[in-house]
Scaffold this motif. Sequence first.
Motif, PDB file in Angstrom:
ATOM      1  N   ARG A 302       1.378  -3.076  -2.375  1.00 27.11           N
ATOM      2  CA  ARG A 302       1.924  -2.794  -1.047  1.00 27.11           C
ATOM      3  C   ARG A 302       1.621  -1.360  -0.597  1.00 27.11           C
ATOM      4  O   ARG A 302       2.501  -0.514  -0.456  1.00 27.11           O
ATOM      5  CB  ARG A 302       3.433  -3.055  -1.039  1.00 27.11           C
ATOM      6  N   GLU A 304       0.879  -0.443   2.280  1.00 26.76           N
ATOM      7  CA  GLU A 304       1.452  -0.173   3.606  1.00 26.76           C
ATOM      8  C   GLU A 304       2.858   0.398   3.513  1.00 26.76           C
ATOM      9  O   GLU A 304       3.383   0.937   4.503  1.00 26.76           O
ATOM     10  CB  GLU A 304       1.447  -1.454   4.449  1.00 26.76           C
ATOM     11  N   GLN A 305       3.500   0.332   2.335  1.00 25.10           N
ATOM     12  CA  GLN A 305       4.848   0.859   2.188  1.00 25.10           C
ATOM     13  C   GLN A 305       4.872   2.332   1.775  1.00 25.10           C
ATOM     14  O   GLN A 305       5.943   2.928   1.681  1.00 25.10           O
ATOM     15  CB  GLN A 305       5.622   0.017   1.176  1.00 25.10           C
ATOM     16  N   LEU A 353      -3.202   4.409   6.367  1.00 21.21           N
ATOM     17  CA  LEU A 353      -1.936   3.677   6.387  1.00 21.21           C
ATOM     18  C   LEU A 353      -1.896   2.664   7.528  1.00 21.21           C
ATOM     19  O   LEU A 353      -1.335   1.574   7.385  1.00 21.21           O
ATOM     20  CB  LEU A 353      -0.764   4.650   6.478  1.00 21.21           C
ATOM     21  N   ARG A 354      -2.515   2.999   8.650  1.00 20.91           N
ATOM     22  CA  ARG A 354      -2.611   2.004   9.725  1.00 20.91           C
ATOM     23  C   ARG A 354      -3.462   0.820   9.267  1.00 20.91           C
ATOM     24  O   ARG A 354      -3.130  -0.336   9.519  1.00 20.91           O
ATOM     25  CB  ARG A 354      -3.214   2.644  10.973  1.00 20.91           C
ATOM     26  N   ARG A 357      -1.422  -1.331   6.974  1.00 20.74           N
ATOM     27  CA  ARG A 357      -0.445  -2.158   7.697  1.00 20.74           C
ATOM     28  C   ARG A 357      -1.124  -3.356   8.353  1.00 20.74           C
ATOM     29  O   ARG A 357      -0.603  -4.478   8.329  1.00 20.74           O
ATOM     30  CB  ARG A 357       0.300  -1.303   8.732  1.00 20.74           C
ATOM     31  N   ASP A 358      -2.296  -3.119   8.971  1.00 20.25           N
ATOM     32  CA  ASP A 358      -3.014  -4.236   9.590  1.00 20.25           C
ATOM     33  C   ASP A 358      -3.470  -5.245   8.536  1.00 20.25           C
ATOM     34  O   ASP A 358      -3.463  -6.455   8.771  1.00 20.25           O
ATOM     35  CB  ASP A 358      -4.215  -3.716  10.379  1.00 20.25           C
ATOM     36  N   ALA A 360      -1.915  -5.795   5.740  1.00 18.57           N
ATOM     37  CA  ALA A 360      -0.709  -6.508   5.300  1.00 18.57           C
ATOM     38  C   ALA A 360      -0.408  -7.677   6.238  1.00 18.57           C
ATOM     39  O   ALA A 360       0.009  -8.751   5.793  1.00 18.57           O
ATOM     40  CB  ALA A 360       0.475  -5.555   5.239  1.00 18.57           C
ATOM     41  N   ASN A 361      -0.632  -7.484   7.541  1.00 20.41           N
ATOM     42  CA  ASN A 361      -0.405  -8.572   8.487  1.00 20.41           C
ATOM     43  C   ASN A 361      -1.353  -9.736   8.227  1.00 20.41           C
ATOM     44  O   ASN A 361      -0.984 -10.909   8.398  1.00 20.41           O
ATOM     45  CB  ASN A 361      -0.572  -8.066   9.919  1.00 20.41           C
ATOM     46  N   ASP A 364      -0.157 -11.546   4.890  1.00 14.89           N
ATOM     47  CA  ASP A 364       1.155 -12.201   4.891  1.00 14.89           C
ATOM     48  C   ASP A 364       1.055 -13.726   4.820  1.00 14.89           C
ATOM     49  O   ASP A 364       1.734 -14.368   4.004  1.00 14.89           O
ATOM     50  CB  ASP A 364       1.945 -11.798   6.142  1.00 14.89           C
TER      51      ASP A 364
END
Length: 436
Positions: A302, A304-305, A353-354, A357-358, A360-361, A364
């Motif tokens: 993870r 993105e965390q 980090l952006r 996060r993208d 991670a989407n 999911d």
Amino acid sequence: MAAPVGDRALVLGGSMAGLLAARVLSEYYAEVVVVDRDEMVGVTAPRRGVPQGRHVHGLLARGQAILEELFPGFTARAAASGAHTGDLGELRWYFGGRQARKARTGLRYISATRPVLESYVRERVLELPNIRLEQRCDILGLLSTGDGGRILGARVGRAGDNTAESIEADLVIDATGRGSRTPAWLAELGYERPPEQRIHIDLTYTTRYYRSPPEDFVRGDKSINPVASPAFPRGAFFSAMEHGRWVLSLTGVLGDRPPTDPDGFLEYVRSLPVPGIYEAVREAEPLDDPVAFRYPASVRVRYEQLSRFPAGLLVLGDAACSFNPVYGQGMTVAAIEALVLRDQLRTGVPEPLRFARDLANVIDVPWDISAGGDLAFAEVPGERPAKVRIGNAYMSRAQAAATRDPKVLTGLMRVLGLVDSPQSMMRPTMLLRVLR
């Protein structure tokens, strides 16, 4: 070439995720260097860096479409080289021991051994003039600024050479797979290690290759796939490959290991809820001895965390998330991630980090499918919130409905192929088909 973003990008790892990232990077960097520890050019056999390479691999429908987008004519070229292709819904699928109703889904598949499929992609990537492959190179570590705030490249050592070479780059991509050392490198630079999620499934693949089995048993089908479930935990993928070969990968979970001795392997085949595979391989000529590959757990890292991350470094592919391979998601997710990379490059150098996060989407949905599916086995440790319990119960009903209704099979193939979202199976018309 699009508007240039930098002079050089460096990709660590030359498997599917690294190759697809390199293809996208070639549009934005003057030079792209791919580094891998294995010898790769001209190789169409399993290699050390991909220990699961002998076993059945799936390129899901979304992955096939993306490869066609990145490499126009890819499917036709692969078929001309011996790969099989066709409609995914016309393969022989079994859910709960019962055959699904075949359907014309419009979803294409490409069936080839992993090394050969990877070689098709590698050939197309290396046709691009600004991509260079450095083979047989060990990745020794990252180059960074003194404060660790930016990654400047990597140190590599060539096989048989005790010296190290520095490769500087404006952007470094970690596509080194499950063995990624980025968490350790972050710690060395003074950053937190990223948290991880693990789903312990204790899967074992055991695989054997055959000459074409008797037509009486395969009846024109190019793949026969009894899908494992809690009711029938032993599964298999029996598929036609290039050059007239067939491959049979047996799957066992929770420590149930398909044997590697020929007699034990055949007895395991006999125990499957689908008799046709046993009849086919009993009469077919084996080309090798069974080989096993163990996969203890799915792992999601993870990134993105994290609150801090060095500039100039991105992580993707199995280095970011390694899925239970029976779902066939890895190569397709890597292809989707390559498109995320391309989208961010259109506005300049991606911010790590952006990007995480993208990514991670993107991860999911396939993670929910595979991790949620594994949690359907009561012995698998992990929390089962209402979303997982309801989703697994409904998926079981949907699979049962697919044995009678080809439209339900089409819906399932679109979701499992990462073309449609799981919510598409809850549309009123589909819900009625499943529940009736």
